[in-house]
Design an enzyme around this catalytic site. Structure first.
Site, mmCIF file in Angstrom:
data_model
loop_
_atom_site.group_PDB
_atom_site.id
_atom_site.type_symbol
_atom_site.label_atom_id
_atom_site.label_comp_id
_atom_site.label_asym_id
_atom_site.label_seq_id
_atom_site.Cartn_x
_atom_site.Cartn_y
_atom_site.Cartn_z
ATOM 1 N N HIS A 48 -1.381 -10.407 9.533
ATOM 2 C CA HIS A 48 -1.967 -9.193 9.266
ATOM 3 C C HIS A 48 -3.005 -9.407 8.365
ATOM 4 O O HIS A 48 -2.511 -9.851 7.393
ATOM 5 C CB HIS A 48 -0.685 -7.680 8.650
ATOM 6 C CG HIS A 48 -1.252 -6.805 8.805
ATOM 7 N ND1 HIS A 48 -2.098 -6.353 8.950
ATOM 8 C CD2 HIS A 48 -1.394 -6.087 7.644
ATOM 9 C CE1 HIS A 48 -2.190 -4.933 8.994
ATOM 10 N NE2 HIS A 48 -1.072 -4.317 7.854
ATOM 11 N N ARG A 51 -11.044 -5.073 18.286
ATOM 12 C CA ARG A 51 -9.689 -3.965 17.692
ATOM 13 C C ARG A 51 -10.303 -3.216 18.732
ATOM 14 O O ARG A 51 -11.554 -2.773 17.883
ATOM 15 C CB ARG A 51 -9.062 -4.050 16.654
ATOM 16 C CG ARG A 51 -7.841 -3.352 17.595
ATOM 17 C CD ARG A 51 -7.219 -2.802 15.622
ATOM 18 N NE ARG A 51 -7.254 -2.062 14.821
ATOM 19 C CZ ARG A 51 -7.528 -1.433 14.526
ATOM 20 N NH1 ARG A 51 -5.909 -1.832 13.656
ATOM 21 N NH2 ARG A 51 -7.456 -0.595 13.345
ATOM 22 N N ASN A 77 0.978 -1.499 0.291
ATOM 23 C CA ASN A 77 0.062 0.242 -0.079
ATOM 24 C C ASN A 77 1.412 1.434 -0.368
ATOM 25 O O ASN A 77 1.550 1.797 1.058
ATOM 26 C CB ASN A 77 -0.972 0.249 1.082
ATOM 27 C CG ASN A 77 -0.577 -0.019 2.805
ATOM 28 O OD1 ASN A 77 1.083 -0.688 2.367
ATOM 29 N ND2 ASN A 77 -1.282 -0.128 3.759
ATOM 30 N N ARG A 119 3.367 -10.873 13.588
ATOM 31 C CA ARG A 119 1.568 -10.652 13.082
ATOM 32 C C ARG A 119 2.341 -10.223 11.084
ATOM 33 O O ARG A 119 1.249 -10.062 10.642
ATOM 34 C CB ARG A 119 1.801 -8.910 12.956
ATOM 35 C CG ARG A 119 1.116 -8.738 14.671
ATOM 36 C CD ARG A 119 -0.442 -8.928 15.151
ATOM 37 N NE ARG A 119 -1.275 -8.064 14.445
ATOM 38 C CZ ARG A 119 -2.183 -8.119 13.435
ATOM 39 N NH1 ARG A 119 -1.975 -8.992 12.873
ATOM 40 N NH2 ARG A 119 -2.631 -6.506 13.172
ATOM 41 N N GLU A 163 4.060 -6.292 11.392
ATOM 42 C CA GLU A 163 3.184 -6.333 10.179
ATOM 43 C C GLU A 163 3.838 -5.441 9.085
ATOM 44 O O GLU A 163 3.824 -4.817 8.062
ATOM 45 C CB GLU A 163 2.339 -5.761 10.663
ATOM 46 C CG GLU A 163 2.052 -4.020 11.465
ATOM 47 C CD GLU A 163 0.780 -3.647 10.969
ATOM 48 O OE1 GLU A 163 0.498 -2.045 10.680
ATOM 49 O OE2 GLU A 163 -0.382 -4.058 11.410
ATOM 50 N N TRP A 209 6.071 6.400 13.288
ATOM 51 C CA TRP A 209 5.141 5.550 13.848
ATOM 52 C C TRP A 209 5.296 3.952 12.738
ATOM 53 O O TRP A 209 6.399 4.347 12.245
ATOM 54 C CB TRP A 209 3.642 6.414 12.873
ATOM 55 C CG TRP A 209 3.439 5.839 11.788
ATOM 56 C CD1 TRP A 209 4.090 6.425 10.955
ATOM 57 C CD2 TRP A 209 1.872 5.702 11.036
ATOM 58 N NE1 TRP A 209 3.158 6.280 9.739
ATOM 59 C CE2 TRP A 209 2.476 5.293 9.777
ATOM 60 C CE3 TRP A 209 0.801 5.497 11.427
ATOM 61 C CZ2 TRP A 209 1.362 4.819 8.551
ATOM 62 C CZ3 TRP A 209 -0.284 4.236 10.699
ATOM 63 C CH2 TRP A 209 0.057 4.909 10.061
ATOM 64 N N TYR A 218 -5.154 7.909 13.352
ATOM 65 C CA TYR A 218 -5.332 6.892 12.222
ATOM 66 C C TYR A 218 -6.329 6.134 13.012
ATOM 67 O O TYR A 218 -5.780 5.280 14.195
ATOM 68 C CB TYR A 218 -4.066 6.608 11.956
ATOM 69 C CG TYR A 218 -4.104 5.084 10.590
ATOM 70 C CD1 TYR A 218 -4.233 5.645 9.411
ATOM 71 C CD2 TYR A 218 -3.446 4.044 11.440
ATOM 72 C CE1 TYR A 218 -3.621 4.159 8.628
ATOM 73 C CE2 TYR A 218 -3.272 2.458 10.393
ATOM 74 C CZ TYR A 218 -3.674 3.214 9.213
ATOM 75 O OH TYR A 218 -3.414 2.360 7.647
ATOM 76 N N ASP A 230 -6.554 -3.680 2.063
ATOM 77 C CA ASP A 230 -4.771 -3.348 2.180
ATOM 78 C C ASP A 230 -4.064 -4.825 1.491
ATOM 79 O O ASP A 230 -3.206 -4.920 0.357
ATOM 80 C CB ASP A 230 -4.520 -2.172 1.850
ATOM 81 C CG ASP A 230 -3.921 -2.146 2.984
ATOM 82 O OD1 ASP A 230 -3.448 -2.978 3.709
ATOM 83 O OD2 ASP A 230 -3.944 -0.548 3.491
#
Length: 404
Positions: A314, A147, A37, A285, A264, A404, A159, A318
């Protein structure tokens, strides 16, 4: 059997997806997901310009050898672009191999280790009441775990939390130019424990609750949050610190008993070595699509199992249904399965990628179709061309780009 054709298909039925399609001289086809992505076209070029020419004439049954050749033969190893491209080849080869055997992929991975695959869904809200409504919606859909992500007082956009424009339409996090979101760590650390308290008060102690910090915290901040959440018994705290700083997890682990999930954005087993051998995490993940395929991810899970660490592949929107199907087959087969993230896809995406896997009462099953069980409608895919889309950028109140 030989590979006689390989093509890269890019389509955007709501999200951008990159798919590799291999064809053999016996008429069998295999699909692999190469979606990255925000950097999709980089993988398209890597595949079309560098990998596809190497595949023509190869025996598709030689999955392990082809993987090693693509990984070790390029000199430049690892990284998300390389590993997404290799993943597409790997999954497409497994798809062909399972079709040739007339079996669903999970049977070639040792058969089923469980009857169905537990999932978690995403609940979010701009405030706590909206979040509680979202949790109710996920539970109504059958999800056994949720979650929870909430807007933060004083911040306009966060986000993982849906927002709307002036007309009331949802604002996607992925846009033609990066959406700028503001961030305040102190406000976040004050708010999240109250969110957990409210959700527990409404839904009780038994519902498994997960939370994702999206790599935003320093080691001390992550340790504090993990400790503050302990009374609410989270299922896990995900990506609490930037993944590059793996030593940070030592401090977090010493400070809290809240389970930790990481990975992830990891691409190879080398990203996990210390985290697994020192037992600094509880769940791995990585996605099939970004970790080089089924071949290396299965090995990672076997490695993690020695340290009582479980899988948690994960599974965002996407990752295409091709990547999701491969994940579900792996989930069904591995012994140390933990949980599967599942957001589902738009109806149009499910039309472009017709799949045998099913979602019933909050659980997935890959189905019994030979291969991974996904067919690509190339005509419909072509009707929805690539559209530039980027993930947001977080900035502090003074304008600094936040990690991040």
């Amino acid at each position: 059997m030989k590979i006689v054709d390989a093509k890269v298909v890019v389509t955007s039925p709501g999200r951008n997806f990159v798919t590799l399609k291999l064809t053999t001289d016996e008429g069998l086809t295999g699909l692999g997901d190469a979606t990255l992505n925000g950097r999709e076209l980089a993988v398209v070029s890597y595949l079309a310009d560098h990998v596809v020419p190497l595949l023509i004439g190869l025996d598709p049954h030689r999955v392990e050898d082809t993987w090693q050749s693509l990984y070790r033969g390029a000199y430049w190893r690892r990284g998300p672009v390389t590993m997404a491209a290799i993943a597409a080849v790997d999954v497409a080869l497994w798809d062909i191999k399972a079709k040739a055997a007339g079996l669903p992929l999970y049977q070639l991975l040792g058969g089923a280790s469980r009857e169905r695959i537990g999932t978690y869904g995403h609940a979010n809200g701009r405030d706590v009441p909206e979040l509680l409504d979202s949790v109710r919606a996920r539970l109504a859909e059958g999800y056994p775990a949720v979650r929870i992500q909430s807007g933060i007082p004083g911040l306009k956009a966060v986000y993982g939390v849906s927002d709307t424009d002036e007309s009331g339409a949802p604002v996607l996090h992925q846009q033609a130019r990066p959406l700028v979101e503001d961030w305040d760590t102190a406000a976040y650390l004050r708010h999240v424990p109250a969110v957990f308290e409210a959700v527990r008060a409404e839904f009780g102690p038994e519902l498994p609750l997960l939370h994702d910090s999206h790599h935003r915290l320093t080691p001390v901040q992550a340790a504090r949050l993990g400790k503050d959440l302990e009374p609410f018994r989270p299922f896990w705290l995900e990506d609490c610190t930037p993944a590059e700083n793996q030593e940070a997890l030592r401090l977090v682990r010493r400070s809290t008993t809240t389970p930790l999930a990481v990975g992830e954005v990891f691409n190879t087993v080398y990203d996990y070595q210390a985290l697994i051998t020192e037992q600094l995490i509880d769940y791995v993940r990585s996605a099939v699509t970004h970790f080089g395929g089924v071949t290396p991810l299965r090995k990672l899970f076997n490695f993690a199992a020695q340290y009582q660490i479980k899988s948690a592949i994960h599974g965002p929107e996407d990752i295409s249904p091709v990547g999701m199907a491969a994940a579900v087959h792996l989930d069904l087969a591995v012994h140390n399965f933990g949980i599967q993230e599942f957001s589902g896809h738009t109806p149009l995406t499910d039309e472009v990628f017709r799949h045998a896997y099913t979602f019933t009462d909050g659980h997935l099953h890959p189905g019994e179709a030979p291969g991974i069980g996904v067919e690509l409608d190339e005509e419909l895919a072509a009707a929805h061309p690539y559209a530039p889309a980027y993930l947001p950028v977080n900035r502090l109140h003074d304008g600094t780009v936040h990690d991040w």
